[in-house]
Design a protein around this motif. Structure first.
Motif, PDB file in Angstrom:
ATOM      1  N   GLU A 214      38.459  30.303  35.945  1.00 53.59           N
ATOM      2  CA  GLU A 214      38.462  30.792  37.328  1.00 53.59           C
ATOM      3  C   GLU A 214      39.022  32.201  37.436  1.00 53.59           C
ATOM      4  N   ASP A 215      39.860  32.596  36.457  1.00 58.95           N
ATOM      5  CA  ASP A 215      40.502  33.910  36.498  1.00 58.95           C
ATOM      6  C   ASP A 215      39.737  34.960  35.697  1.00 58.95           C
TER       7      ASP A 215
ATOM      8  N   ALA B 110      39.899  39.997  33.446  1.00 57.18           N
ATOM      9  CA  ALA B 110      40.545  38.691  33.571  1.00 57.18           C
ATOM     10  C   ALA B 110      41.988  38.905  33.994  1.00 57.18           C
TER      11      ALA B 110
ATOM     12  N   ASN C 126      36.326  37.329  35.557  1.00 57.07           N
ATOM     13  CA  ASN C 126      35.212  37.877  36.326  1.00 57.07           C
ATOM     14  C   ASN C 126      34.246  38.519  35.334  1.00 57.07           C
TER      15      ASN C 126
ATOM     16  N   ALA D 280      31.290  39.785  35.908  1.00 57.79           N
ATOM     17  CA  ALA D 280      30.594  40.961  36.436  1.00 57.79           C
ATOM     18  C   ALA D 280      31.376  42.242  36.138  1.00 57.79           C
ATOM     19  N   THR D 281      32.700  42.187  36.241  1.00 56.39           N
ATOM     20  CA  THR D 281      33.529  43.365  35.974  1.00 56.39           C
ATOM     21  C   THR D 281      34.162  43.325  34.590  1.00 56.39           C
ATOM     22  N   THR D 282      33.975  42.227  33.866  1.00 54.79           N
ATOM     23  CA  THR D 282      34.566  41.970  32.542  1.00 54.79           C
ATOM     24  C   THR D 282      36.086  42.140  32.569  1.00 54.79           C
TER      25      THR D 282
END
Length: 127
Positions: free
Chosen positions: A15-16, A24, A18, A20-22
């Motif tokens: 969940e932590d 965490a 992302n 799309a932006t790579t």
């Protein structure tokens, strides 16, 4: 694949992360780090040609007849089914059925009514 924080070494839940932006975020030490070094070469390249990635997905247009309400963690979808065309259709159905009742009352009350007068409106009754 389990991802670990490079600062404190604790496991980072999915969940932590992302994709799309790579980036965490570690919940334990609140560190934000880039996950590109942890990805394979194929994953670093992103979506292949012809394959739609997350950025290629376009939002659906808003529906005017569906209302979405969120209250106290409960999601409620309300759909308004009524349209004014249904009033016309109700009158049309009454007129249609009234004509068929009149037609069949004429066909069955006359002596020697032609069979075509009884069989012809069967398709209309089905409608």
């Amino acid at each position: 694949m389990q991802l670990h924080c490079p600062t404190c070494g604790s496991a980072v839940p999915a969940e932590d992360v992302n994709l799309a932006t790579t980036l965490a975020k570690c919940r334990r030490c609140n560190a934000i780090f880039d996950i590109k070094p942890f990805l394979s070469a194929e994953q670093r390249q992103g979506p292949r040609a012809g394959v739609r990635g997350p950025s290629a997905i376009k939002p659906l247009p808003a529906q005017t007849r569906i209302r979405v309400e969120e209250f106290a963690g409960t999601l409620t979808l309300t759909w308004r089914w009524f349209r004014f065309i249904y009033i016309f259709l109700a009158f049309f159905c009454v007129a249609w059925d009234g004509f068929l009742v009149f037609w069949y009352s004429m066909a069955f009350t006359q002596r020697g009514a032609p069979w075509l007068m009884i069989v012809f409106p069967v398709a209309h009754v089905a409608v």
